[in-house]
Design a protein around this motif. Structure first.
Motif, PDB file in Angstrom:
ATOM      1  N   ASP A  48       7.699   0.075  10.215  1.00  0.00           N
ATOM      2  CA  ASP A  48       8.645   0.255  11.387  1.00  0.00           C
ATOM      3  C   ASP A  48       9.207  -0.821  11.988  1.00  0.00           C
ATOM      4  OD1 ASP A  48       7.732   2.922  10.914  1.00  0.00           O
ATOM      5  OD2 ASP A  48       6.296   2.965  12.633  1.00  0.00           O
ATOM      6  N   GLY A  72       8.670   5.680  10.706  1.00  0.00           N
ATOM      7  CA  GLY A  72       7.594   6.584  11.052  1.00  0.00           C
ATOM      8  C   GLY A  72       7.168   7.356   9.834  1.00  0.00           C
ATOM      9  N   ARG A  73       7.298   6.752   8.501  1.00  0.00           N
ATOM     10  CA  ARG A  73       6.880   7.433   7.302  1.00  0.00           C
ATOM     11  C   ARG A  73       5.707   6.341   6.707  1.00  0.00           C
ATOM     12  NH1 ARG A  73      11.656  10.286   6.041  1.00  0.00           N
ATOM     13  NH2 ARG A  73      12.055  11.240   8.114  1.00  0.00           N
ATOM     14  N   THR A  74       5.536   5.101   7.359  1.00  0.00           N
ATOM     15  CA  THR A  74       4.664   4.144   6.753  1.00  0.00           C
ATOM     16  C   THR A  74       3.292   4.374   7.274  1.00  0.00           C
ATOM     17  OG1 THR A  74       5.348   2.716   8.600  1.00  0.00           O
ATOM     18  CG2 THR A  74       6.550   2.505   6.317  1.00  0.00           C
ATOM     19  N   PHE A  75       2.397   3.709   6.348  1.00  0.00           N
ATOM     20  CA  PHE A  75       0.957   3.776   6.850  1.00  0.00           C
ATOM     21  C   PHE A  75       0.543   2.966   8.025  1.00  0.00           C
ATOM     22  CE2 PHE A  75      -3.499   3.003   6.178  1.00  0.00           C
ATOM     23  CZ  PHE A  75      -4.088   3.865   5.736  1.00  0.00           C
ATOM     24  N   ARG A 103       6.707  -0.757   0.826  1.00  0.00           N
ATOM     25  CA  ARG A 103       6.699  -1.354  -0.418  1.00  0.00           C
ATOM     26  C   ARG A 103       8.132  -1.294  -0.842  1.00  0.00           C
ATOM     27  NH1 ARG A 103       3.306   1.320  -3.215  1.00  0.00           N
ATOM     28  NH2 ARG A 103       4.990   2.663  -4.186  1.00  0.00           N
ATOM     29  N   LYS A 122       0.767  -1.170  -0.174  1.00  0.00           N
ATOM     30  CA  LYS A 122       0.059   0.100  -0.009  1.00  0.00           C
ATOM     31  C   LYS A 122       0.808   1.306   0.053  1.00  0.00           C
ATOM     32  CE  LYS A 122      -3.769   2.337   2.149  1.00  0.00           C
ATOM     33  NZ  LYS A 122      -5.439   1.916   2.759  1.00  0.00           N
ATOM     34  N   CYS A 123       1.547   1.477   1.198  1.00  0.00           N
ATOM     35  CA  CYS A 123       2.661   2.701   1.043  1.00  0.00           C
ATOM     36  C   CYS A 123       3.700   2.433   0.587  1.00  0.00           C
ATOM     37  CB  CYS A 123       2.293   3.171   2.486  1.00  0.00           C
ATOM     38  SG  CYS A 123       3.516   2.364   3.627  1.00  0.00           S
ATOM     39  N   THR A 124       4.340   3.733   0.035  1.00  0.00           N
ATOM     40  CA  THR A 124       5.573   3.583  -0.649  1.00  0.00           C
ATOM     41  C   THR A 124       6.890   3.235   0.199  1.00  0.00           C
ATOM     42  OG1 THR A 124       4.720   5.422  -2.020  1.00  0.00           O
ATOM     43  CG2 THR A 124       7.056   5.079  -2.404  1.00  0.00           C
ATOM     44  N   PRO A 125       7.296   3.903   1.235  1.00  0.00           N
ATOM     45  CA  PRO A 125       8.398   3.579   2.135  1.00  0.00           C
ATOM     46  C   PRO A 125       8.619   2.195   2.312  1.00  0.00           C
ATOM     47  CG  PRO A 125       7.123   5.350   2.810  1.00  0.00           C
ATOM     48  CD  PRO A 125       6.048   4.823   1.878  1.00  0.00           C
ATOM     49  N   SER A 155      -1.661   6.795   0.737  1.00  0.00           N
ATOM     50  CA  SER A 155      -0.613   5.537   0.809  1.00  0.00           C
ATOM     51  C   SER A 155       0.637   5.984   0.158  1.00  0.00           C
ATOM     52  CB  SER A 155      -1.295   4.591  -0.032  1.00  0.00           C
ATOM     53  OG  SER A 155      -1.340   4.912  -1.203  1.00  0.00           O
ATOM     54  N   CYS A 156       0.577   7.072  -0.645  1.00  0.00           N
ATOM     55  CA  CYS A 156       1.889   7.463  -1.356  1.00  0.00           C
ATOM     56  C   CYS A 156       2.947   8.008  -0.418  1.00  0.00           C
ATOM     57  CB  CYS A 156       1.601   8.137  -2.515  1.00  0.00           C
ATOM     58  SG  CYS A 156       1.304  10.064  -1.978  1.00  0.00           S
ATOM     59  N   ARG A 157       2.443   8.696   0.603  1.00  0.00           N
ATOM     60  CA  ARG A 157       3.290   9.429   1.658  1.00  0.00           C
ATOM     61  C   ARG A 157       4.132  10.624   1.216  1.00  0.00           C
ATOM     62  NH1 ARG A 157       0.306   7.222   5.108  1.00  0.00           N
ATOM     63  NH2 ARG A 157       1.712   7.553   6.778  1.00  0.00           N
ATOM     64  N   ASN A 186      14.565   6.394   6.280  1.00  0.00           N
ATOM     65  CA  ASN A 186      13.388   7.095   5.360  1.00  0.00           C
ATOM     66  C   ASN A 186      12.236   6.227   5.278  1.00  0.00           C
ATOM     67  OD1 ASN A 186      14.880   9.374   4.295  1.00  0.00           O
ATOM     68  ND2 ASN A 186      15.832   7.993   2.400  1.00  0.00           N
ATOM     69  N   ILE A 187      12.383   5.000   6.086  1.00  0.00           N
ATOM     70  CA  ILE A 187      11.074   4.341   6.126  1.00  0.00           C
ATOM     71  C   ILE A 187      10.407   4.603   7.587  1.00  0.00           C
ATOM     72  CG2 ILE A 187      10.192   1.806   6.420  1.00  0.00           C
ATOM     73  CD1 ILE A 187      12.500   0.775   4.610  1.00  0.00           C
ATOM     74  N   PHE A 219      12.374   6.167  -3.214  1.00  0.00           N
ATOM     75  CA  PHE A 219      11.826   5.006  -3.289  1.00  0.00           C
ATOM     76  C   PHE A 219      10.952   4.690  -4.478  1.00  0.00           C
ATOM     77  CE2 PHE A 219      11.902   4.766   1.358  1.00  0.00           C
ATOM     78  CZ  PHE A 219      12.883   4.065   1.557  1.00  0.00           C
ATOM     79  N   LEU A 231       3.371  14.198   3.583  1.00  0.00           N
ATOM     80  CA  LEU A 231       3.521  14.218   4.774  1.00  0.00           C
ATOM     81  C   LEU A 231       3.922  15.481   5.455  1.00  0.00           C
ATOM     82  CD1 LEU A 231       5.638  10.970   5.384  1.00  0.00           C
ATOM     83  CD2 LEU A 231       3.360  10.936   5.628  1.00  0.00           C
ATOM     84  N   LYS A 235       4.908  11.846  15.023  1.00  0.00           N
ATOM     85  CA  LYS A 235       5.157  11.255  13.438  1.00  0.00           C
ATOM     86  C   LYS A 235       4.670  12.226  12.561  1.00  0.00           C
ATOM     87  CE  LYS A 235       4.582   6.216  13.490  1.00  0.00           C
ATOM     88  NZ  LYS A 235       3.765   5.148  13.085  1.00  0.00           N
TER      89      LYS A 235
END
Lengths: 418, 842
Positions: A390, A382-385, A347, A342-345, B44-46, A379-380, B89, B49, B57
């Motif tokens: 994490d 704290g940035r994920t869905f 995946r 789902k989320c970029t970081p 979802s793309c983040r 970069n991952i 990414f 933020l 966060k």
């Protein structure tokens, strides 16, 4: 200590309702029906029990978020998608003492006003699913499920739903999505499931072990429950120990037992009497601990203070000679395989990390790989869905912090120095 | 209201506003990929933020609503680093084949990396590849998953807006691919909205493939010429060839969406068969001529004919200015009252339709209709005929809970969003609406004392009406229950009402009863020609002058003109953009009738059947080759701009009308204006409903995505008119016998009118007509899909391939209108709106 979770599993025919009743089963639910929902929620709150699935959220508080409006449909979902590598505690309960879970779910459903309960069980647990279905059939036959249970106004239907093999479905909103027939990916929060969960209705999602504690809290009382464990993490906990110990297995012990006691007393020490190298204390998402940390107590606070977590209580013990780069690689390969996409970081990041670790492990490292890994972690994190990314990062960061030299040696083509 | 502080600047926004929208309001741009206005947020793309004070966060601004007092930062070093990280990414497994990617130059990923991205790539591992070669997903869509950024806009637009669910995510994690099941096309609408929303070159249009770079294209704003929804779009050309049409987010009621006809059907403009020079008949043969030769010829021929013996017919796909000038030329210069704008509709029925659908009281926004408590979709195969209205209804009903009732003979896509779908008998819509009105009236009789027009209920019986409609009393009860519990009710008035005029009176009755019950009633006309409403409002009707005023002298309608031609009642016809011979709407042969005329003047873009028998043919221009305005079915007046010159010596119709007018009358010169803006200013005076209309918005991108430009809606028409009473409501269908079927017709998803048949892409999507019938009927006839059947009726016969349709009523067959070689109009007898045909296996 008197066992409550694993007390029946070694008894003959422990999965049968007759055996469960013979050993005092289904008394707690009778008692609960006399108490009334608010009273049950209060008792569970007072007991201080925290969710056994990993996050440690106070269970009673979670239940109290459910709106009291009687016209709203509400649901209880049991999270039986036990997928964290190293964890095998819920399975033991479902395989061998399914009625304990059912009784816990009955009490919970009554407390929150749910008329339907779902058990979302990990797809691979075919045996457990069959046992649960058989147990539900038995309970219906005895009139413990269905309409007007024990002559009360309370009615409850229960269903087993098998997952399709995705780790992410252990995350509660992804579980709901999957249960509804959708793609197993987490939903945005808020709204939290307590207000809009399954089919948009208020929903409580609890781990198997949590629900299995509920009958004891009702039957033996709040004080009894609080008498074991620590002040902030009361009650018993099942620790599932695997790895290089003499006696791996499940141990029901009070919260706050030290790692040392668990490994050296209950599990009989290290497998080949080699020194301990590292311990993963709560499933592979939890950063590992080293021998200096052996006297840390196994509870939510102490583990948190050490920068790791109690998680599901899945303890993986590793002896001297274990390659930590390989451990990191295997762990991250799992996470990148299970990343829902789902989320970029998460995946893109987890697969990138896995590819780097694979190279390191195969001695094809490049200068700067370790710095790159740490940057990618940044970069991952704290940035994920959802917390999946994490978890992957925390595990890797822990390994690099404690065993940096090993990683550097791999990167410099010096082979494994473990 | 909530007060928020964005980058230190305080502003006040509505409660529940997303941080992203609040920031954009405050002029702070936050980059996004997965966010798309009008689609459900996924976060979802983040990319988006932001930092919120007090929260550890970073939070996605596209799904997080503001809270009062929230302090938000959007440009801190931490955020900039996070954006770089996300872009790195994205690029790690992105194909990076920009030099061969159609999207290069207008790619959101390119733009974003240029603006926010890392300057150096650190990814040194092998890239994941879904496939080696691009694959074809539909005849118009080609796919390259290696470029995908997983924003899922394609999947969401297909599900939430188009309602097709062809696309979904397959696989998991980095192996997740957005495509159709087994990469097959299934029941794809070929609308290409997935292409439009794709930020990268993952979905691409096949007809445009490798044709151009975006910076080599020159584009202009225009309006789709197919149905009357009035979708705004940009047509782009390179070296004189129109290469693509696209929609723009936030522009027009359609925003980024179009249907297959709009997006891919514009290639008719490049057709090599188009007329490029005037043609004059010499010795029985049409020969190329110069404009002055042709105009002299016209002047010589027409000036000898008495005005009332000339008939005028103009297409409803002309601009308001052209139509206005044409009616002025006919009525003032030539002195003929005979003017019409359709070969299909009876002018008396049209007048009653205009009155019943309240078009005289001005424009009605489709958004108001979709936001009503109940939307009653009737008289139209909406999902096929006006796909964008279907999209709007689906999207808004999901968002706001509008209850949709679909009443139709055939199933349609909107059924999946409708709480109630009624399949009535062909021609039974009037009876159904009457039954609903009667039932509402009877249940609230005490409240409706003194209901005006109560005599309209006389002799009506619910049972008889339900029998005529073929609807059960339970279904009727479900409809009336929804009406009763709604404060606002929107009714659509589709073109079936023009075919089966019974429905028009029933619509008036139902609307009156609902109003008497204190409900707000909105009637939304649903029309199938781009400027049909404009044509009526410009007075291209035998009985109406511009602005819905009664014409000083009533003339002949199309059918009457053809009959008059056959009987020697008229001597000449002036036809613009219509093809009465090809469409043959009359009982008599239009060819035979028109052969008797002494002079036929045709303005068209193609050599139609009518043009081929004309004495003089003048080459015209399509939209995108001319300026002007269209009035859509809502009454929204929208401007379009000229992109390129028409081919050869062809000219815009407005200029041609001015030239013809110039040579016919040296004194008055009444309609010699060739500038469409000047003509529009004259229209503002002649039709006061247009006086206050603003054409301003049309080419301005609306930042906040407020699609509803109400200042473009026409106002109420002053004075009004009384429609000529319909002599009798068209009789109910004759009973059908063994082996006989009711025949219905209409447009298809890919074709409406003649124009679409000149589009290679649309012809590629659907070439020929097919006979649609239910599975039960087909098996009774021993027919299976693809086999040929012979259809006979009204001394006409045609052989067609069969297509089985689930959800079609038994005893009904459907043949689409205007397909070459299939004159479905020939099955219709004047006065009988519902023909009965025999179907046999061929």
């Amino acid at each position: 200590m008197e066992k409550i979770l694993l007390k029946n599993i070694d008894k003959p025919e422990s999965h049968k309702i007759e055996s469960y009743i013979k050993n005092g089963g289904y008394n707690a639910v009778r008692e609960a029906l006399k108490l009334g929902p608010d009273d049950i929620i209060q008792r569970v709150k007072d007991s201080g029990i925290r969710g056994r699935g990993g996050a440690g959220f106070p269970t009673g508080l979670k239940w109290s978020f459910i709106p009291k409006d009687p016209t709203l449909d509400k649901y209880l979902c049991c999270n039986a998608d036990e997928g964290e590598p190293g964890t095998f505690k819920d399975r033991a309960i479902m395989d061998n003492d399914p009625h304990l879970l059912l009784e816990g779910m009955m009490i919970t459903s009554y407390a929150i006003g749910a008329a339907v309960g779902y058990i979302y069980i990990r797809g691979e647990f075919e045996f457990g699913a069959k046992r649960l279905e058989a147990a539900i059939d038995e309970a219906y036959r005895e009139g413990y499920l269905g309409k007007n249970i024990f002559g009360s106004e309370f009615s409850l239907d229960m269903y087993v739903h098998r997952g399709a093999g995705a780790y992410i479905c252990g995350e509660e909103t992804a579980l709901l999505e999957s249960l509804e027939g959708g793609r197993g990916q987490p939903r945005k929060k808020p709204p939290f499931p307590a207000l809009a969960g399954l089919y948009g209705k208020p929903t409580v999602i609890n781990n198997v072990e949590t629900l299995a504690c509920v009958p004891a809290i009702i039957e033996k009382g709040v004080e009894w429950f609080k008498s074991t464990g620590t002040e902030k993490s009361p009650g018993p906990k099942i620790f599932g120990v695997s790895g290089h110990v003499k006696k791996p297995g499940l141990y029901e012990l009070p919260m706050g037992t030290t790692l040392r006691e668990l490994i050296y007393e209950h599990c009989g020490g290290m497998r080949s009497d080699k020194p301990l190298k590292a311990v993963i204390p709560g499933g592979v998402s939890a950063p590992l601990l080293v021998p200096e940390d052996l006297d840390t107590t196994m509870d939510f606070e102490a583990m948190g203070a050490k920068g790791t977590m109690l998680g599901s209580g899945a303890v993986i013990v590793m002896e001297e000679g274990t390659c930590m780069v390989k451990v990191a690689y295997i762990t991250n390969r799992f996470f990148s395989h299970e990343s829902c996409g789902k989320c970029t970081p998460c995946r893109e990041g987890t697969i990138w990390i896995t590819k780097i670790l694979k190279r390191l492990e195969e001695d094809r490292g490049r200068p700067g790989d370790i710095d790159l890994l740490e940057e990618l972690c940044g970069n991952i994190f704290g940035r994920t869905f959802c917390p999946l990314g994490d978890g992957a990062v925390m595990a890797l960061r822990g390994a690099i912090t404690h065993f940096r030299d090993e990683f550097l040696n791999h990167a410099a083509h010096k082979g494994c120095t473990a | 209201m909530a007060t928020v502080i964005i980058n230190g600047k305080t502003s006040s926004v509505k409660d529940g506003t997303l941080i992203l929208d609040a920031a954009r309001d405050a002029g702070v741009e936050i980059p996004t990929f997965c966010y798309q206005a009008d689609l459900m947020g996924v976060g979802s793309c983040r990319m988006c933020l932001v930092e919120i004070e007090g929260q550890k966060k970073l939070q996605p601004s596209c799904i997080t609503p503001v809270m009062d007092g929230m302090s938000i930062q959007t440009e801190t070093p931490q955020i900039l680093k996070a954006r770089q990280g996300v872009l790195e990414f994205f690029l790690s497994n992105h194909a990076l084949d920009c030099p061969v990617c159609d999207k290069g130059g207008e790619c959101e990923l390119q733009d974003m990396v240029y603006k926010h991205g890392p300057v150096e790539g650190r990814y040194a591992e092998s890239k994941h590849r879904f496939h080696e070669k691009d694959y074809i997903l539909s005849p118009v869509i080609v796919k390259n998953s290696n470029r995908c950024v997983q924003c899922l806009r394609c999947v969401r637009v297909c599900d939430e807006v188009v309602g097709r669910n062809v696309l979904a995510s397959l696989g998991r994690g980095h192996e997740q691919e957005e495509t159709s099941f087994l990469r097959s096309r299934l029941d794809c609408d070929h609308c290409g909205n997935c292409i439009e929303v794709c930020p990268v070159g993952c979905f691409m249009r096949l007809p445009y493939r490798y044709k151009s770079r975006p910076w080599d294209l020159k584009g202009t704003d225009t309006i789709c010429p197919y149905c009357a929804t009035g979708c705004r779009m940009v047509v782009e050309e390179r070296d004189g060839e129109a290469l693509r049409a696209r929609a723009q987010i936030g522009v027009g009621i359609n925003s980024e969406t179009l249907c297959a006809r709009g997006r891919f059907g514009f290639d008719f403009i490049n057709d090599p068969r188009r007329l490029t020079t005037p043609l004059v008949k010499k010795f029985g043969k049409l020969e190329p001529a110069t404009w002055s030769e042709a105009l002299d010829f016209i002047s010589e021929k027409l000036s000898g004919i008495e005005g009332e013996r000339i008939g005028g017919l103009a297409s409803p796909v002309l601009t308001n200015e052209e139509l206005y000038s044409f009616q002025k030329l006919m009525r003032s210069t030539l002195g003929s009252p005979n003017i019409d704008s359709s070969t299909r509709w009876d002018p008396v029925v049209v007048e009653n339709y205009i009155a019943a659908s309240a078009m005289t009281s001005g424009g009605l926004s489709v958004f108001d209709a979709a936001e009503a408590d109940t939307l009653f979709v009737a008289g139209t195969q909406l999902s096929d005929e006006n796909p964008i209205v279907d999209y709007i209804a689906r999207r808004i009903s999901a968002e706001r809970g509008t209850r949709i009732i679909v009443a139709s003979v055939r199933d349609m896509k909107l059924d999946s969003s409708a709480g109630l779908s009624i399949r009535h008998l062909p021609g039974g819509l009037g009876a159904l609406m009457k039954a609903a009105a009667l039932s509402l009236y009877e249940s609230k009789k005490d409240k409706l004392q003194g209901f005006a027009g109560v005599e309209r209920f006389e002799g009506l019986s619910a049972d008889v009406l339900l029998g005529e409609a073929g609807v059960s009393s339970d279904e009727l009860a479900a409809i009336t229950k929804r009406f009763e519990t709604s404060a606002t009710v929107a009714l659509t008035a589709g073109t079936d009402l023009l075919r089966q005029s019974c429905g028009i009176l029933a619509l008036g009755l139902l609307s009156d009863v609902l109003k008497a019950l204190g409900k707000e009633v909105l009637i939304l006309p649903i029309l199938d020609r781009a400027n049909q409403r404009g044509a009526w409002e410009m007075g291209v009707l035998p009985g109406l002058a511009p602005g819905y005023r009664t014409a000083s002298k009533r003339g002949l309608g199309t059918k009457e003109m053809i009959e008059a031609a056959a009987a020697g009642g008229i001597d000449a016809m002036y036809v613009i953009g219509e093809d009465p011979v090809g469409e043959n709407p009359s009982g008599v042969s239009a060819f035979d009738a028109l052969s008797k005329l002494s002079f036929i003047l045709v303005q068209d873009t193609f050599l139609t059947d009518t043009a081929a028998m004309a004495d003089c043919v003048l080459p015209g221009a399509f939209p995108a080759e001319k300026d002007g305005t269209f009035t859509n079915q809502e009454g929204r007046v929208q401007a379009m701009r000229r992109l390129k010159a028409p081919p050869g010596d062809a000219r815009a119709y407005l200029a041609i009308i001015a030239s013809v007018s110039g040579v016919l009358s040296s004194t008055t010169g009444v309609c010699t204006k060739t500038n469409s803006m000047q003509v529009f200013n004259e229209i503002r005076k002649e039709a006061p409903a247009y006086a206050g209309v603003s054409l301003e918005f049309n080419n301005r991108k609306n930042k906040l995505n407020k699609l509803d430009n109400r200042e473009a809606l026409a106002g109420a028409s002053e004075g009004g008119f009384t429609p000529v009473a319909m002599t009798s409501c068209a009789p109910a269908a004759e009973q059908r016998g063994e082996g006989e079927f009711y025949l219905i017709t209409g447009n298809t998803l890919f074709h409406s009118g003649r124009l679409s048949h000149s589009s290679p892409t649309l012809t590629g999507l659907q070439k020929g007509a097919a006979l649609e019938l239910s599975e039960a009927d087909a098996s009774a006839l021993g027919l299976s899909s693809g086999e040929e059947a012979r259809v006979q009726g009204n001394d006409y016969e045609v052989t067609l391939p069969v297509r089985l349709r689930k959800g079609m009523r038994d005893g009904v067959v459907y043949i689409p209108e205007f397909f070459p070689g299939v004159s479905v109009e020939r099955f219709f007898t004047t006065g009988v709106s519902l023909p009965v045909v025999k179907v046999k296996k061929s």
